[in-house]
Write a protein that holds these residues in place. Structure first.
Motif, mmCIF file in Angstrom:
data_model
loop_
_atom_site.group_PDB
_atom_site.id
_atom_site.type_symbol
_atom_site.label_atom_id
_atom_site.label_comp_id
_atom_site.label_asym_id
_atom_site.label_seq_id
_atom_site.Cartn_x
_atom_site.Cartn_y
_atom_site.Cartn_z
ATOM 1 N N GLY A 5 0.670 -1.020 -0.170
ATOM 2 C CA GLY A 5 0.018 0.039 0.025
ATOM 3 C C GLY A 5 0.855 1.166 0.018
ATOM 4 O O GLY A 5 1.685 1.414 0.846
ATOM 5 N N ILE A 6 0.639 2.059 -0.995
ATOM 6 C CA ILE A 6 1.532 3.335 -1.167
ATOM 7 C C ILE A 6 0.831 4.594 -0.384
ATOM 8 O O ILE A 6 -0.313 5.055 -0.474
ATOM 9 N N VAL A 7 1.506 5.093 0.767
ATOM 10 C CA VAL A 7 0.877 6.469 1.387
ATOM 11 C C VAL A 7 1.912 7.147 1.332
ATOM 12 O O VAL A 7 3.035 7.185 0.921
ATOM 13 N N GLY A 8 1.577 8.668 1.530
ATOM 14 C CA GLY A 8 2.360 9.857 1.665
ATOM 15 C C GLY A 8 1.527 11.062 1.637
ATOM 16 O O GLY A 8 0.402 11.076 1.409
ATOM 17 N N LEU A 9 2.281 12.111 1.889
ATOM 18 C CA LEU A 9 1.590 13.362 1.715
ATOM 19 C C LEU A 9 1.204 13.806 0.066
ATOM 20 O O LEU A 9 1.928 13.035 -0.648
ATOM 21 N N PRO A 10 0.365 14.666 0.179
ATOM 22 C CA PRO A 10 0.151 15.143 -1.435
ATOM 23 C C PRO A 10 1.423 15.937 -1.872
ATOM 24 O O PRO A 10 2.382 16.342 -1.229
ATOM 25 N N ASN A 11 1.459 15.344 -3.201
ATOM 26 C CA ASN A 11 2.678 16.019 -4.203
ATOM 27 C C ASN A 11 4.323 15.554 -3.614
ATOM 28 O O ASN A 11 5.226 16.349 -3.605
#
Length: 366
Positions: A5-11
């Motif tokens: 699963g790929i997560v992170g903040l926008p941009n």
């Protein structure tokens, strides 16, 4: 199949990475919440051994192992409380095997950052906090039920409640459970909840082209230091979303030369998958017959019946034995016939622990 699963903040390059490694055409733009629904893509696990086996056996079809990537919208502060539709997004990755946290480690004034400045350590803490609070919600609901049941004198429920209470304390502080020492029994009680902060984590550091082929920049150095400081069981893989995008547009036969020209040993996808296999303790075995040569993913340390179960539960339940040859012996001998003549094929039973690269033929009866 391994699922990440790929997560992170926008941009930070999440959707750009997903597009590049799956060629799925997920939306990618310079504004938050570009990804509304989860994007799911499956890519082949690169393994040169599979082609070598196919050259010998000449099967009707050749099937590599696969990795599923699930890309959700960029998370923001308050995601666990539904900000930016965060709760809906987080539910989409609860069933994955591990989390890939894409962290921005490059400076570019043309690409905005949701918090105004580049700081991967802060970004890591933001995502961890939101994942922890999302887990807290799940634990609280289950704990309430376990406590009510325990009051009836149910000793099993009391044990479950104790495990949940131990997990709830750090989560309430916004701390991930990978910082907490849990017994195997406590983990067993928590497993059905599919808690995000119990999943292994890979940090995918999006860097500049120069940093990818040369020395790591200060942002990656700071990220590694923070992970080491917290004794977090995680791995860091550097990649360039820009290079991955360029790679995806090239014919397969030209990609190695392109990377070599840039002074890069392997593609970001290859390194992500290798890191995922290492982090999760996975390995590959093969089946090789006239109809099909195929790579299968299994856990290191699993026995032959467990390996058979990866193909079908009937194979594990009715397991009799496994005709086994190492990859090296199989290729050296030119296939099953030559390997048998050379005495390189063994008949292994239920206690046999499968090695990476084993070529197996299962005998079973159901």
């Amino acid at each position: 199949m391994l699922s990440l699963g790929i997560v992170g903040l926008p941009n930070v390059g999440k959707s750009s990475l997903f597009n590049a490694i799956t060629s799925a055409g997920a939306a990618a733009a310079n504004y938050p919440f570009c990804t509304i629904d989860p994007n799911i893509g499956v890519v082949d696990v690169p393994d040169a051994r599979l082609a070598a086996l196919a050259d010998i056996v000449k099967p009707v079809r050749t099937l590599p192992a696969g990795v599923q990537f699930v890309d959700i919208a960029g998370l923001v502060r308050g995601a666990s409380r539904g900000e930016g539709r965060g709760n809906a997004f987080l539910s989409n990755i609860r069933e994955t095997d591990a989390i890939v946290h894409v962290v921005r480690c490059f400076d570019d004034h043309d690409v905005t950052h949701v918090d105004g400045a580049i700081d991967p350590v802060r970004d890591r803490e933001t995502i961890e906090f939101e994942l922890a609070l999302a887990d807290l919600s799940s634990v609280e609901k289950r704990l309430d039920k376990a406590r009510r049941t325990a009051k009836t004198g149910d000793k099993t429920a009391a044990v479950e409640a104790a495990a949940l209470e131990k997990a709830m304390a750090p989560l309430a502080e916004g701390r991930a459970l990978w910082h907490v020492t849990l017994t195997p029994e406590e983990r067993a009680w928590l497993r059905p909840l599919q808690l995000l902060t119990l999943k292994p984590i890979l940090y995918a550091a999006n860097v500049t082209d120069a940093e990818l082929s040369g020395d790591e920049g200060p942002h990656v150095t700071a990220l590694r230091a923070a992970i080491e400081r917290d004794h977090e069981p995680a791995e860091v893989v550097t990649f360039s979303a820009k290079i991955e995008a360029e790679l995806s547009e090239l014919p397969v036969e030209e990609r190695t030369e392109f990377l070599s020209h840039l002074g890069i040993e392997s593609a970001g996808l290859d390194r992500l998958i290798r890191a995922g296999y290492h982090l999760l303790g996975l390995q590959t075995y093969f089946t090789a017959g006239e109809k099909e040569v195929r790579a299968w993913t299994m856990h290191r340390g699993d026995t032959a019946p467990q390996a058979a179960g990866v193909i079908h539960s009937d194979f594990e339940r009715g397991f009799i034995r496994a005709e086994t040859a190492s990859y090296v012996d199989f290729v050296k001998s030119g296939g099953w016939k030559g390997a048998k003549e050379a005495g390189a094929v063994r008949s292994e039973g239920k206690e046999y622990v499968v090695n990476d690269g084993d070529v197996l033929l299962f005998r079973f009866n159901v």
